[in-house]
Enzyme design. Structure first.
Site, mmCIF file in Angstrom:
data_model
loop_
_atom_site.group_PDB
_atom_site.id
_atom_site.type_symbol
_atom_site.label_atom_id
_atom_site.label_comp_id
_atom_site.label_asym_id
_atom_site.label_seq_id
_atom_site.Cartn_x
_atom_site.Cartn_y
_atom_site.Cartn_z
ATOM 1 N N ARG A 112 80.183 66.645 7.234
ATOM 2 C CA ARG A 112 80.662 67.702 6.331
ATOM 3 C C ARG A 112 82.059 67.443 5.767
ATOM 4 O O ARG A 112 82.702 68.363 5.259
ATOM 5 C CB ARG A 112 80.598 69.073 7.003
ATOM 6 C CG ARG A 112 79.181 69.517 7.345
ATOM 7 C CD ARG A 112 79.104 71.016 7.565
ATOM 8 N NE ARG A 112 77.712 71.413 7.801
ATOM 9 C CZ ARG A 112 77.204 71.685 9.001
ATOM 10 N NH1 ARG A 112 77.975 71.598 10.078
ATOM 11 N NH2 ARG A 112 75.955 72.049 9.139
ATOM 12 N N LYS A 134 86.390 63.589 -8.460
ATOM 13 C CA LYS A 134 84.964 63.570 -8.783
ATOM 14 C C LYS A 134 84.306 62.429 -8.020
ATOM 15 O O LYS A 134 84.760 61.290 -8.066
ATOM 16 C CB LYS A 134 84.745 63.346 -10.281
ATOM 17 C CG LYS A 134 84.898 64.569 -11.146
ATOM 18 C CD LYS A 134 84.479 64.229 -12.569
ATOM 19 C CE LYS A 134 84.533 65.421 -13.491
ATOM 20 N NZ LYS A 134 84.103 65.066 -14.857
ATOM 21 N N GLU A 176 88.877 54.568 -21.760
ATOM 22 C CA GLU A 176 89.210 55.820 -21.070
ATOM 23 C C GLU A 176 90.636 56.265 -21.395
ATOM 24 O O GLU A 176 90.929 57.463 -21.471
ATOM 25 C CB GLU A 176 89.036 55.656 -19.561
ATOM 26 C CG GLU A 176 87.603 55.425 -19.104
ATOM 27 C CD GLU A 176 86.741 56.694 -19.134
ATOM 28 O OE1 GLU A 176 87.245 57.761 -19.538
ATOM 29 O OE2 GLU A 176 85.563 56.605 -18.745
ATOM 30 N N LYS A 214 95.923 62.880 -17.061
ATOM 31 C CA LYS A 214 94.759 63.365 -16.309
ATOM 32 C C LYS A 214 95.183 64.293 -15.173
ATOM 33 O O LYS A 214 94.533 65.319 -14.920
ATOM 34 C CB LYS A 214 93.939 62.203 -15.759
ATOM 35 C CG LYS A 214 92.726 62.722 -14.985
ATOM 36 C CD LYS A 214 91.626 61.722 -14.800
ATOM 37 C CE LYS A 214 90.392 62.399 -14.193
ATOM 38 N NZ LYS A 214 89.318 61.449 -13.906
ATOM 39 N N GLU A 224 86.377 71.625 -12.931
ATOM 40 C CA GLU A 224 85.808 71.465 -14.267
ATOM 41 C C GLU A 224 85.079 72.707 -14.762
ATOM 42 O O GLU A 224 83.954 72.655 -15.258
ATOM 43 C CB GLU A 224 84.866 70.253 -14.304
ATOM 44 C CG GLU A 224 84.625 69.715 -15.707
ATOM 45 C CD GLU A 224 83.820 68.430 -15.717
ATOM 46 O OE1 GLU A 224 82.615 68.500 -15.980
ATOM 47 O OE2 GLU A 224 84.404 67.363 -15.460
ATOM 48 N N ARG A 228 89.150 70.825 -18.085
ATOM 49 C CA ARG A 228 88.873 69.474 -17.585
ATOM 50 C C ARG A 228 87.630 68.862 -18.227
ATOM 51 O O ARG A 228 87.518 67.641 -18.349
ATOM 52 C CB ARG A 228 88.730 69.490 -16.056
ATOM 53 C CG ARG A 228 88.535 68.093 -15.487
ATOM 54 C CD ARG A 228 88.564 68.042 -13.971
ATOM 55 N NE ARG A 228 88.346 66.678 -13.516
ATOM 56 C CZ ARG A 228 88.358 66.293 -12.248
ATOM 57 N NH1 ARG A 228 88.596 67.173 -11.287
ATOM 58 N NH2 ARG A 228 88.142 65.031 -11.927
ATOM 59 N N ASN A 232 85.489 64.639 -20.778
ATOM 60 C CA ASN A 232 84.179 64.023 -20.975
ATOM 61 C C ASN A 232 83.929 63.660 -22.443
ATOM 62 O O ASN A 232 82.786 63.351 -22.819
ATOM 63 C CB ASN A 232 83.082 64.965 -20.465
ATOM 64 C CG ASN A 232 83.078 65.077 -18.955
ATOM 65 O OD1 ASN A 232 82.968 64.090 -18.245
ATOM 66 N ND2 ASN A 232 83.248 66.292 -18.459
ATOM 67 N N HIS A 235 81.523 60.982 -23.366
ATOM 68 C CA HIS A 235 80.616 60.790 -22.237
ATOM 69 C C HIS A 235 79.237 61.419 -22.456
ATOM 70 O O HIS A 235 78.247 60.933 -21.923
ATOM 71 C CB HIS A 235 81.232 61.360 -20.962
ATOM 72 C CG HIS A 235 82.392 60.560 -20.447
ATOM 73 N ND1 HIS A 235 83.547 60.329 -21.185
ATOM 74 C CD2 HIS A 235 82.585 59.932 -19.261
ATOM 75 C CE1 HIS A 235 84.368 59.592 -20.471
ATOM 76 N NE2 HIS A 235 83.821 59.338 -19.304
ATOM 77 N N HIS A 239 76.701 58.649 -21.572
ATOM 78 C CA HIS A 239 75.834 58.688 -20.393
ATOM 79 C C HIS A 239 74.364 58.466 -20.757
ATOM 80 O O HIS A 239 73.623 57.811 -20.007
ATOM 81 C CB HIS A 239 75.982 60.032 -19.673
ATOM 82 C CG HIS A 239 77.257 60.152 -18.890
ATOM 83 N ND1 HIS A 239 77.659 61.326 -18.293
ATOM 84 C CD2 HIS A 239 78.227 59.241 -18.603
ATOM 85 C CE1 HIS A 239 78.809 61.125 -17.675
ATOM 86 N NE2 HIS A 239 79.174 59.874 -17.859
ATOM 87 N N HIS A 252 80.589 51.067 -18.193
ATOM 88 C CA HIS A 252 80.771 52.503 -18.435
ATOM 89 C C HIS A 252 81.745 52.757 -19.589
ATOM 90 O O HIS A 252 81.461 53.538 -20.501
ATOM 91 C CB HIS A 252 81.275 53.184 -17.169
ATOM 92 C CG HIS A 252 81.645 54.617 -17.369
ATOM 93 N ND1 HIS A 252 80.724 55.583 -17.739
ATOM 94 C CD2 HIS A 252 82.844 55.261 -17.293
ATOM 95 C CE1 HIS A 252 81.333 56.756 -17.855
ATOM 96 N NE2 HIS A 252 82.609 56.578 -17.594
#
Length: 349
Positions: A112, A134, A176, A214, A224, A228, A232, A235, A239, A252
């Site tokens: 956990r 993330k 990025e 960032k 997010e 935030r 993306n 993205h 993606h 990426h």
């Protein structure tokens, strides 16, 4: 009948990001370094000369986005169980964004949750993936659809690792950086237009500016729920491109670069961005040999894939679109006709 549970946040998730040569670090616990074959061959000896632990293990995974999956997570967890790691044990992510995301995810679910540290070795992971907590893996439905928010205890960004970075990987990181400048900082974008990022001093200053940008966004919106999501930019399209090409044709950052160009086309069509501004962004991407085009095999299939994006709902696609250079809008109010018109511009002829 109701029972109210009031949960107060008692844990401070703040941490430091060090941009400098890797210091000597000792851990008074069990530690596992998670890396891949490529990074291990190049830099593991250097890392091990700077870290020590009560008990130290190395977990070496296969290199590539296609291995960012549950099988790799199981490899990490199996090693931790076999060596009897406990909740005070720690993982070190030593590699690019793929290693960082998987290590963080494994750390978030082992018993956990255990601590982990990021030591990113690619430009993309140094300026983006290592910062913000993330974590996750890909599956057949899309990218990063399984994961958790789990902040690292520290991030160590050592520019030394970039000396062995291939040209394509360097460019992927630049994509990025451009993303952050276009969405949040016009002055930063203008700096990039005139900067030579192959100059080590300028590159280190650029990394610092990107990380500060960032970090400021993450501090406002850790999970997010709002601003935030603007990070993306590029993205939503990127993606889908990665998933369509099975994560083998583009890095990426390269897919993000194409996604930025696509998002800009949508912004032009909606009168949010001028063609001149879009050309400036495209030219900056091209300076670092990033791809700016993609031929969509089936526009309708591409469109449907948007609905698997984490930011989208059952009936609305969320797009991150630039308002010129230095500002951004997050919207789910783009009509289907506009979306299809943009996709058709990239459709197979």
């Amino acid at each position: 009948m109701q029972v109210h549970i009031e949960l107060k946040k008692a844990v401070d998730n703040s941490y430091d990001i060090t941009i400098n040569r890797l210091p000597k670090i000792h851990f008074d616990t069990k530690v596992a370094v998670v890396t891949n074959q490529t990074v291990a061959a190049l830099h593991l000896e250097y890392l091990l000369s700077n870290i020590s632990a009560k008990e130290l293990h190395i977990i070496t995974l296969k290199d590539g986005e296609e291995y960012k999956n549950q099988q790799s997570i199981d490899e990490i967890l199996d090693s931790m169980f076999e060596h009897r790691f406990n909740r005070k044990s720690m993982l070190i992510a030593f590699g690019g964004g793929v290693i960082g995301d998987m290590t963080g995810f494994a750390a978030s679910i082992y018993q956990r949750g255990v601590d982990f540290i990021q030591i990113p070795t690619t430009l993309l992971s140094q300026v983006d993936a290592s910062v913000g907590g993330k974590t996750g893996i890909n599956n057949k439905y899309g990218k990063n659809l399984v994961g958790a928010f789990h902040q690292p205890r520290a991030v160590y960004i050592d520019p030394y690792f970039l000396t062995t970075l291939p040209k394509r990987e360097f460019g992927a990181g630049v994509a990025e950086i451009v993303k952050m400048a276009v969405t949040f900082n016009k002055d930063f974008f203008e700096f990039l237009e005139n900067a030579d990022l192959h100059n080590p001093q300028i590159l280190q200053e650029t990394i610092k500016m990107a990380v500060e940008t960032k970090a400021n966004v993450v501090a406002q919106d850790e999970k997010e729920h709002g601003v935030r999501a603007a990070l993306n930019y590029g993205h939503t399209f990127g993606h889908v491109i990665e998933n369509e090409t099975k994560y083998k044709q583009f890095l990426h950052g390269e897919a993000v670069a194409i996604g930025i160009v696509m998002a800009n086309e949508m912004a032009i069509k909606m009168n949010l961005m001028s063609e001149k501004e879009a050309l400036r962004v495209k030219s900056l991407l091209q300076t670092y040999a990033l791809p700016i085009s993609y031929e969509i095999e089936d526009v309708k299939v591409f469109y449907q894939a948007f609905f698997l994006d984490k930011k989208s709902s059952d009936s609305a696609i969320t797009f991150i679109l630039p308002l010129g250079i230095g500002d951004v809008v997050i919207t789910d109010k783009v009509d289907t006709g506009t979306v299809m018109c943009v996709l058709n511009k990239f459709g197979k002829r």
